[in-house]
Motif scaffolding. Structure first.
Motif, PDB file in Angstrom:
ATOM      1  N   THR A   1       0.632  -1.286  -0.075  1.00  0.00           N
ATOM      2  CA  THR A   1       0.000   0.076   0.031  1.00  0.00           C
ATOM      3  C   THR A   1       0.769   1.295  -0.088  1.00  0.00           C
ATOM      4  O   THR A   1       0.297   2.249  -0.630  1.00  0.00           O
ATOM      5  CB  THR A   1      -1.127   0.094   0.997  1.00  0.00           C
ATOM      6  OG1 THR A   1      -0.180  -0.071   2.582  1.00  0.00           O
ATOM      7  CG2 THR A   1      -1.907  -1.058   1.418  1.00  0.00           C
TER       8      THR A   1
ATOM      9  N   PRO B   1       4.433   3.617  -0.990  1.00  0.00           N
ATOM     10  CA  PRO B   1       5.364   3.763  -2.132  1.00  0.00           C
ATOM     11  C   PRO B   1       6.383   2.735  -2.413  1.00  0.00           C
ATOM     12  O   PRO B   1       6.597   2.366  -3.520  1.00  0.00           O
ATOM     13  CB  PRO B   1       6.209   5.179  -2.056  1.00  0.00           C
ATOM     14  CG  PRO B   1       5.000   5.870  -0.955  1.00  0.00           C
ATOM     15  CD  PRO B   1       4.572   4.717   0.086  1.00  0.00           C
TER      16      PRO B   1
ATOM     17  N   LEU C   1       4.720  -0.520  -3.508  1.00  0.00           N
ATOM     18  CA  LEU C   1       4.068  -0.553  -4.677  1.00  0.00           C
ATOM     19  C   LEU C   1       5.140  -0.450  -5.891  1.00  0.00           C
ATOM     20  O   LEU C   1       4.880  -1.070  -6.964  1.00  0.00           O
ATOM     21  CB  LEU C   1       3.097   0.747  -4.855  1.00  0.00           C
ATOM     22  CG  LEU C   1       1.906   0.800  -3.962  1.00  0.00           C
ATOM     23  CD1 LEU C   1       1.340   2.292  -3.745  1.00  0.00           C
ATOM     24  CD2 LEU C   1       1.144  -0.197  -4.569  1.00  0.00           C
ATOM     25  N   ARG C   2       6.272   0.084  -5.665  1.00  0.00           N
ATOM     26  CA  ARG C   2       7.475   0.055  -6.622  1.00  0.00           C
ATOM     27  C   ARG C   2       7.994  -1.354  -6.820  1.00  0.00           C
ATOM     28  O   ARG C   2       8.238  -1.908  -7.980  1.00  0.00           O
ATOM     29  CB  ARG C   2       8.549   0.862  -6.244  1.00  0.00           C
ATOM     30  CG  ARG C   2       8.203   2.321  -6.608  1.00  0.00           C
ATOM     31  CD  ARG C   2       9.372   3.448  -6.340  1.00  0.00           C
ATOM     32  NE  ARG C   2      10.168   3.205  -5.167  1.00  0.00           N
ATOM     33  CZ  ARG C   2       9.888   4.227  -4.014  1.00  0.00           C
ATOM     34  NH1 ARG C   2       8.828   5.374  -4.357  1.00  0.00           N
ATOM     35  NH2 ARG C   2      10.277   4.569  -2.840  1.00  0.00           N
TER      36      ARG C   2
ATOM     37  N   ASN D   1      -7.461   0.451   2.682  1.00  0.00           N
ATOM     38  CA  ASN D   1      -6.534   1.409   3.575  1.00  0.00           C
ATOM     39  C   ASN D   1      -7.312   0.940   5.131  1.00  0.00           C
ATOM     40  O   ASN D   1      -8.120   1.508   5.384  1.00  0.00           O
ATOM     41  CB  ASN D   1      -6.911   2.832   3.128  1.00  0.00           C
ATOM     42  CG  ASN D   1      -6.215   3.734   3.996  1.00  0.00           C
ATOM     43  OD1 ASN D   1      -5.903   3.712   5.161  1.00  0.00           O
ATOM     44  ND2 ASN D   1      -5.751   4.668   3.309  1.00  0.00           N
TER      45      ASN D   1
ATOM     46  N   ASP E   1      -7.240   5.345  -4.796  1.00  0.00           N
ATOM     47  CA  ASP E   1      -5.993   6.151  -4.568  1.00  0.00           C
ATOM     48  C   ASP E   1      -4.810   5.127  -4.860  1.00  0.00           C
ATOM     49  O   ASP E   1      -3.668   5.423  -5.264  1.00  0.00           O
ATOM     50  CB  ASP E   1      -5.750   6.926  -3.098  1.00  0.00           C
ATOM     51  CG  ASP E   1      -6.601   8.114  -3.254  1.00  0.00           C
ATOM     52  OD1 ASP E   1      -7.092   8.713  -4.328  1.00  0.00           O
ATOM     53  OD2 ASP E   1      -6.886   8.663  -2.430  1.00  0.00           O
ATOM     54  N   GLN E   2      -4.983   4.225  -4.255  1.00  0.00           N
ATOM     55  CA  GLN E   2      -3.848   3.192  -4.406  1.00  0.00           C
ATOM     56  C   GLN E   2      -3.700   2.529  -5.753  1.00  0.00           C
ATOM     57  O   GLN E   2      -2.370   2.214  -6.124  1.00  0.00           O
ATOM     58  CB  GLN E   2      -4.161   1.809  -3.384  1.00  0.00           C
ATOM     59  CG  GLN E   2      -4.085   2.264  -1.769  1.00  0.00           C
ATOM     60  CD  GLN E   2      -4.680   0.864  -0.959  1.00  0.00           C
ATOM     61  OE1 GLN E   2      -5.023  -0.368  -1.693  1.00  0.00           O
ATOM     62  NE2 GLN E   2      -4.485   1.109   0.250  1.00  0.00           N
TER      63      GLN E   2
ATOM     64  N   GLU F   1      -4.249   4.324  -8.348  1.00  0.00           N
ATOM     65  CA  GLU F   1      -3.536   5.359  -8.976  1.00  0.00           C
ATOM     66  C   GLU F   1      -1.881   5.254  -8.904  1.00  0.00           C
ATOM     67  O   GLU F   1      -1.191   5.624  -9.639  1.00  0.00           O
ATOM     68  CB  GLU F   1      -4.221   6.681  -8.792  1.00  0.00           C
ATOM     69  CG  GLU F   1      -5.627   6.660  -9.304  1.00  0.00           C
ATOM     70  CD  GLU F   1      -6.079   7.946  -8.984  1.00  0.00           C
ATOM     71  OE1 GLU F   1      -5.690   8.900  -8.184  1.00  0.00           O
ATOM     72  OE2 GLU F   1      -7.454   8.114  -9.427  1.00  0.00           O
ATOM     73  N   GLN F   2      -1.593   5.107  -7.419  1.00  0.00           N
ATOM     74  CA  GLN F   2      -0.308   5.206  -7.106  1.00  0.00           C
ATOM     75  C   GLN F   2       0.591   4.066  -7.623  1.00  0.00           C
ATOM     76  O   GLN F   2       1.673   4.067  -8.182  1.00  0.00           O
ATOM     77  CB  GLN F   2      -0.141   5.119  -5.605  1.00  0.00           C
ATOM     78  CG  GLN F   2      -0.746   6.353  -4.741  1.00  0.00           C
ATOM     79  CD  GLN F   2      -0.435   6.019  -3.382  1.00  0.00           C
ATOM     80  OE1 GLN F   2       0.237   5.587  -2.780  1.00  0.00           O
ATOM     81  NE2 GLN F   2      -1.589   6.666  -2.656  1.00  0.00           N
TER      82      GLN F   2
ATOM     83  N   GLU G   1       1.343   4.810 -11.108  1.00  0.00           N
ATOM     84  CA  GLU G   1       2.493   5.881 -11.257  1.00  0.00           C
ATOM     85  C   GLU G   1       3.988   5.152 -11.087  1.00  0.00           C
ATOM     86  O   GLU G   1       4.723   5.329 -11.707  1.00  0.00           O
ATOM     87  CB  GLU G   1       2.274   6.835 -10.200  1.00  0.00           C
ATOM     88  CG  GLU G   1       1.235   8.139 -10.373  1.00  0.00           C
ATOM     89  CD  GLU G   1       0.797   8.791  -9.231  1.00  0.00           C
ATOM     90  OE1 GLU G   1       1.624   8.599  -8.242  1.00  0.00           O
ATOM     91  OE2 GLU G   1       0.026   9.563  -9.192  1.00  0.00           O
ATOM     92  N   ALA G   2       3.731   4.077 -10.139  1.00  0.00           N
ATOM     93  CA  ALA G   2       4.941   3.341  -9.998  1.00  0.00           C
ATOM     94  C   ALA G   2       5.217   2.481 -11.308  1.00  0.00           C
ATOM     95  O   ALA G   2       6.608   2.417 -11.411  1.00  0.00           O
ATOM     96  CB  ALA G   2       4.868   2.247  -8.687  1.00  0.00           C
TER      97      ALA G   2
ATOM     98  N   GLU H   1       6.951   4.764 -13.801  1.00  0.00           N
ATOM     99  CA  GLU H   1       8.215   5.122 -13.456  1.00  0.00           C
ATOM    100  C   GLU H   1       9.354   4.200 -14.049  1.00  0.00           C
ATOM    101  O   GLU H   1      10.276   4.508 -14.591  1.00  0.00           O
ATOM    102  CB  GLU H   1       8.676   5.038 -11.917  1.00  0.00           C
ATOM    103  CG  GLU H   1       7.809   6.244 -10.987  1.00  0.00           C
ATOM    104  CD  GLU H   1       8.138   6.049  -9.606  1.00  0.00           C
ATOM    105  OE1 GLU H   1       8.741   5.218  -9.265  1.00  0.00           O
ATOM    106  OE2 GLU H   1       7.720   6.887  -8.863  1.00  0.00           O
TER     107      GLU H   1
END
Length: 305
Positions: free
Chosen positions: A179, A181, A184-185, A199, A217-218, A220-221, A224-225, A228
């Motif tokens: 959950t 950063p 998630l990466r 959450n 939100d998770q 979406e994160q 994003e990961a 990257e």
């Protein structure tokens, strides 16, 4: 047409194999669950703490011999009492016995009973994240390469052989529970799947609507990961382990359809339901549960475009 939503289940290792344990796993396959997972803990919370609790990997090995088609897995294994070297050997063996039907659910662990069972102080959240960040990449290598040597801050491997390797190539799939950063990466880089329970802060006092927003939100994160490292997030399985959000999807068939449909719209490809256990936090009507298993996927496919 949207991707079909798959249903899986978690069968807690609380039954003696000869006294109903085998039958539950066989019934899960009969009902059509895509995967049957079990928790990989030494013991668990609440009413389960002082009751029967068996080991995950021996249980999954027995389940592999009692089933033929259904996938099997942990949800989740963690560094709390596992070492990548020994775990890799056991997973390779389980993958072989099952004919390539194993998924490893893996997470950073927590501060429960597993954290202190080996006679040490529980790690802080940062220490758990640090170890997880080393645990997953090393396990990835151990299951993908014939010979591995590694010297890290927390784990080492000296010319470790894992031959002949997994039936599934290049290795069995990872479903990374995360959950934050850093987790998630790891999911984006090493996972074939991602797992969330929602959450926790919202689940403790929030509403289903607030929980849905937090899970969005998770997602979406996670996207994003993936961005990257140039990975398409649509290629990553997204699993929601139920039972820890404010929702009550097992109250009725319609409640489940509404719940699963809302989360499928966020991109989830798998919903994981706990097999009902009377007089516990996972108590539910077995008939409702089985109807969800058999009729739920078709109902959802018929309502999504």
């Amino acid at each position: 047409m949207a991707t079909s939503l798959r249903l899986s289940t978690v069968i807690l290792p609380v039954r003696r194999w000869q006294e109903g344990g085998r039958e539950v796993w066989r019934r899960a396959e009969e009902l059509g669950f895509r995967t049957a997972f079990t928790y990989d803990h030494l013991s668990w919370r609440g009413s389960f703490r002082d009751g029967p609790w068996f080991g995950a990997l021996p249980t999954l090995t027995a389940a592999a011999t009692a089933t033929e088609r259904m996938r099997l897995g942990t949800l989740v294994t963690s560094p709390n009492f596992r070492h990548p070297v020994t775990l890799a050997k056991e997973l390779m063996s389980l993958d072989d016995i099952s004919g390539g039907r194993v998924t490893l659910g893996v997470g950073a662990g927590g501060n429960g009973f597993d954290a202190t069972a080996l006679g040490r102080k529980a790690w802080t959240p940062r220490e758990r994240a640090d170890r997880f960040g080393e645990f997953v990449p090393l396990l990835d290598r151990l299951l993908s390469e014939d010979v591995v040597s590694y010297e890290g801050e927390f784990y080492s491997a000296e010319e470790v052989r894992n031959i002949p390797g997994c039936v599934q190539r290049p290795r069995l799939p990872f479903a990374v529970a995360a959950t934050g950063p850093r987790g998630l990466r790891l999911a984006a880089r090493h996972g074939q799947g991602w797992v969330t329970t929602g959450n926790p802060r919202v689940s403790q006092g929030g509403t289903p609507k607030e929980s849905l927003a937090a899970i969005r939100d998770q997602v979406e994160q996670l996207s994003e990961a993936c961005a990257e490292i140039g990975r398409d997030p649509s290629g990553l399985e997204k699993s929601l382990l139920t039972g820890f959000t404010p929702d009550r999807p097992l109250d009725s068939f319609d409640a489940f359809v509404d719940f699963a449909g809302a989360h499928a719209e966020l991109g989830f490809t798998e919903i994981v339901l706990h097999w009902p256990i009377p007089d516990s936090m996972f108590a539910a009507d077995q008939k409702v549960f089985e109807r969800i298993a058999t009729d739920g996927p078709a109902q959802l496919d018929g309502t999504r475009s």
